[in-house]
Scaffold this active site. Structure first.
Site, PDB file in Angstrom:
ATOM      1  N   HIS A 253      -5.412  -9.663 -10.594  1.00 33.55           N
ATOM      2  CA  HIS A 253      -5.092 -11.380  -9.463  1.00 33.55           C
ATOM      3  C   HIS A 253      -3.779 -11.785 -10.103  1.00 33.55           C
ATOM      4  O   HIS A 253      -2.834 -12.467  -9.086  1.00 33.55           O
ATOM      5  CB  HIS A 253      -6.139 -12.000  -9.672  1.00 33.55           C
TER       6      HIS A 253
ATOM      7  N   ARG B  94      -1.457  -4.072   5.235  1.00 32.22           N
ATOM      8  CA  ARG B  94      -2.512  -4.086   4.626  1.00 32.22           C
ATOM      9  C   ARG B  94      -3.665  -5.228   5.315  1.00 32.22           C
ATOM     10  O   ARG B  94      -3.986  -6.121   4.747  1.00 32.22           O
ATOM     11  CB  ARG B  94      -2.303  -4.361   2.937  1.00 32.22           C
TER      12      ARG B  94
ATOM     13  N   ARG C  13      -2.272  -1.122   9.908  1.00 30.98           N
ATOM     14  CA  ARG C  13      -2.915  -0.669   9.084  1.00 30.98           C
ATOM     15  C   ARG C  13      -4.029  -0.718   9.284  1.00 30.98           C
ATOM     16  O   ARG C  13      -4.729  -1.786   8.749  1.00 30.98           O
ATOM     17  CB  ARG C  13      -2.802  -0.270   8.002  1.00 30.98           C
TER      18      ARG C  13
ATOM     19  N   GLU D  61      -2.286  11.427   3.781  1.00 30.37           N
ATOM     20  CA  GLU D  61      -2.403  11.598   2.281  1.00 30.37           C
ATOM     21  C   GLU D  61      -3.488  12.373   1.664  1.00 30.37           C
ATOM     22  O   GLU D  61      -3.528  11.687   0.516  1.00 30.37           O
ATOM     23  CB  GLU D  61      -3.443   9.763   2.218  1.00 30.37           C
TER      24      GLU D  61
ATOM     25  N   ASN E  95       1.026   7.452  -2.545  1.00 28.38           N
ATOM     26  CA  ASN E  95       0.211   6.861  -3.542  1.00 28.38           C
ATOM     27  C   ASN E  95      -0.866   8.231  -3.589  1.00 28.38           C
ATOM     28  O   ASN E  95      -1.139   8.899  -5.030  1.00 28.38           O
ATOM     29  CB  ASN E  95       0.167   5.335  -3.563  1.00 28.38           C
ATOM     30  N   ASP E  96      -1.395   8.140  -2.750  1.00 32.65           N
ATOM     31  CA  ASP E  96      -3.070   9.115  -2.381  1.00 32.65           C
ATOM     32  C   ASP E  96      -1.965  10.674  -2.624  1.00 32.65           C
ATOM     33  O   ASP E  96      -2.806  11.193  -3.123  1.00 32.65           O
ATOM     34  CB  ASP E  96      -3.582   8.563  -1.202  1.00 32.65           C
TER      35      ASP E  96
ATOM     36  N   ARG F  91      -4.405   8.078 -11.408  1.00 35.27           N
ATOM     37  CA  ARG F  91      -3.525   7.783 -12.001  1.00 35.27           C
ATOM     38  C   ARG F  91      -3.707   6.160 -12.533  1.00 35.27           C
ATOM     39  O   ARG F  91      -2.707   5.553 -13.704  1.00 35.27           O
ATOM     40  CB  ARG F  91      -2.328   7.208 -10.958  1.00 35.27           C
TER      41      ARG F  91
ATOM     42  N   CYS G 243       5.820   5.663   2.913  1.00 39.61           N
ATOM     43  CA  CYS G 243       5.349   4.074   2.408  1.00 39.61           C
ATOM     44  C   CYS G 243       4.484   4.432   0.911  1.00 39.61           C
ATOM     45  O   CYS G 243       5.016   5.686   0.971  1.00 39.61           O
ATOM     46  CB  CYS G 243       4.366   3.143   3.701  1.00 39.61           C
TER      47      CYS G 243
END
Length: 585
Positions: A189, A297, A333, A432, A455-456, A466, A503
């Site tokens: 965070h 998101r 999304r 993904e 990413n996925d 990762r 993305c």
């Protein structure tokens, strides 16, 4: 230079201010049974004051950087409302006759130790949240003051063992040049907040320092590279002073491109959209020339709070974003929860492989009541703008059809209730997982667009987590297998006349631009900070040359060869640009 973890990009040069550890040493003094009621009263009053303080910090952060980051403090409020945490404290007071502050300290230590032992990065970061909340509660029980930062106007680099969101919110970006922490990760965070404030941050230097940093030491940190220099020599200071000036000058020059369309010199357009988590981030995205939002998101509307958001709450957020964007596209999304994204108020199942488990579209289709609530909110908000719906982690045609069936059902309900909505919204599938790549031609017949979540897709294609320090060096976006996955999707989409976007982190990597142009990708969606650097590279990159070099890439056998070829391509493009526009760079 010490190599650590980059948490927030930027270069800082200045003197250190070392914040002492906030550790409480409390005596094991027993209380009388007659004083139990008094201790409970002290505990409740401390909780009340802590909540008031946290709500004020949340409001302050909301005004500064937006609800996406401010919602971090909802997690802190949820801890104080958590019956497990509070029952632990109350049980120690009642059964062991200990003072409220001793009980709080023991409960903090218990939960922090328990979470630290888990092999889960998300839970380790939540341990820091518990420590932050617990220390705030202890402060009120003990009547202790906040640990003060320097009050003079002399800027400094803050050095601390671990930085909590509560401490970070009190920092002034114009005084704090940068931050160094002994421990922590880029997904914490605090790192998220540092990036929102634009404060350079280097993390994880513990065990790498030849001797402890002391207040007054001269430091140089590079938050992008994750490097730190302690008491550097004059040559190093001079070099980084020039690098920092170049970095700031380059950022200023990029702002001149905000209104310039991202078109190659030979006329190829590539739309550059932003990834956002809150409406507040839209201002930053538009101020940097984003063409719209390619990834909203929505899970951040669900996380760090004490309950699921209602339909009206979601509607207001989506409506505000759509209105702010006008005619520009807003790609929403649907809920992507699970894996490393958990809900404090909902018990997700224990899983050996959570990234392969109950998450994203699988969760939404299983909890169709929650999914339909979100879809209804999106349909209602679409009256006010150009909204598209995107389903995450799709692996089959069945999942797309089931999601679209629920969307149709939500439309019928709204129509029956007489509520205004816009039907016929474009729907898209996120690519993904390798299964989706292999059936991309079939998925293209079911949706209006495809979006590659790099990413996925990379970690599933290469079977590499990762976040795992032992193997994350194997997470390689330019692996030949990954490039072939991307080509398969692009070709399947083109054959079916469906646009495809990208993305994820790879979308914001300027090295990959020839690949996107060569594959015929129509849109990239990236972090707000990446939009202008990508646009600047697009403006000096020839599309025909991109298509030629892309063909060459697929003949290469290793990631190293592919990256070397891309670097040579960009070096040649930069030289050509300098010849055509002397002094421009």
């Amino acid at each position: 230079m010490i190599q650590a973890i980059g948490g927030s990009e930027g270069i800082a040069i200045g003197k250190a201010f070392v914040l002492p550890n906030w550790e409480w040493e409390l005596p094991e003094q027993k209380i009388d049974a007659l004083d139990l009621a008094l201790e409970f009263e002290r505990l409740y009053e401390g909780v009340k004051r802590s909540k008031t303080e946290i709500r004020q910090m949340k409001n302050d952060l909301d005004e500064a950087v937006g609800a996406g980051e401010a919602s971090i403090f909802d997690a802190h409020l949820a801890i104080l409302d958590d019956p497990v945490f509070m029952n632990e404290i109350q049980g120690i007071i009642q059964r062991q006759y200990k003072a409220a502050e001793v009980a709080v300290k023991e409960a903090i230590d218990h939960f922090v130790t328990m979470f630290d032992l888990l092999d889960d990065e998300y839970m380790k970061e939540r341990a820091l949240d518990i420590k932050d909340v617990g220390n705030r509660l202890l402060k009120h029980l003990l009547g202790a003051p906040e640990i003060a930062l320097p009050t003079d106007a002399q800027p400094f680099i803050l050095v601390v063992r671990e930085l909590t969101p509560s401490q970070l919110i009190h920092l002034k970006p114009d005084v704090v040049l940068g931050i160094v922490t002994m421990i922590g990760s880029a997904s914490s965070h605090s790192a998220i907040m540092a990036r929102a404030f634009g404060i350079p941050l280097v993390m994880g230097v513990e065990g790498k320092l030849p001797e402890p940093i002391v207040t007054g030491d001269l430091l140089i940190l590079d938050g992008g590279a994750g490097t730190l220099a302690v008491m550097p020599n004059a040559e190093t200071v001079g070099r980084y002073t020039e690098l920092r000036k170049q970095h700031l000058d380059a950022k200023e020059r990029l702002q001149e491109l905000v209104q310039v369309p991202s078109v190659t010199p030979d006329g190829e357009r590539l739309y550059l959209a932003a990834n956002i988590s809150s409406v507040k981030e839209l201002d930053a995205a538009l101020s940097r020339g984003a063409d719209g939002v390619g990834l909203f998101r929505t899970e951040f509307l669900y996380m760090d709070r004490s309950r699921f958001p209602t339909e009206d709450e979601q509607f207001e957020v989506y409506k505000a974003a759509a209105e702010r964007l006008g005619n520009a596209a807003l790609t929403i999304r649907t809920l992507d929860i699970g894996g490393d994204k958990q809900l404090d108020y909902y018990d997700m199942p224990e899983e050996n492989n959570p990234f392969l488990g109950y998450r994203a579209i699988r969760f939404s289709l299983d909890r169709s009541d929650l999914f339909k609530t979100q879809l209804r909110a999106i349909l209602r908000a679409a009256v006010f703008g150009n909204i598209r719906i995107m389903y995450p982690l799709i692996a089959s045609v069945d999942e797309v059809r089931a999601a679209n069936a629920l969307l149709a059902e939500a439309q019928r309900e709204l129509e029956a209730e007489g509520l205004p909505f816009r039907g016929g919204l474009p729907t898209g599938a996120m690519i993904e997982v390798p299964a989706a790549v292999m059936i991309a031609d079939l998925l293209a017949k079911e949706v209006s667009f495809l979006s590659i979540g790099t990413n996925d897709l990379i970690q599933f294609t290469l079977a590499v987590d990762r976040m795992n320090d032992q193997i994350n060096h194997l997470y390689e976006p330019y692996h030949p297998a990954v490039l072939r996955m991307l080509r398969t999707v692009a070709e399947s989409a083109a054959r079916n006349g469906v646009p495809v976007s990208v993305c994820g982190e790879m979308a914001g990597d300027v090295r990959a631009i020839p690949l996107w142009v060569g594959l015929g990708i129509q849109m990239l969606s990236m972090s707000v900070q990446s939009v202008l650097p990508v646009k600047a590279t697009m403006l000096r990159t020839n599309a025909m040359a991109c298509k030629k070099v892309t063909e060459e890439l697929f003949a290469l056998g290793t990631a190293a060869e592919i990256k070397e070829r891309l670097e040579r391509f960009h070096a040649g493009a930069a030289v050509q640009d300098e010849r055509l526009h002397p002094g421009k760079r």
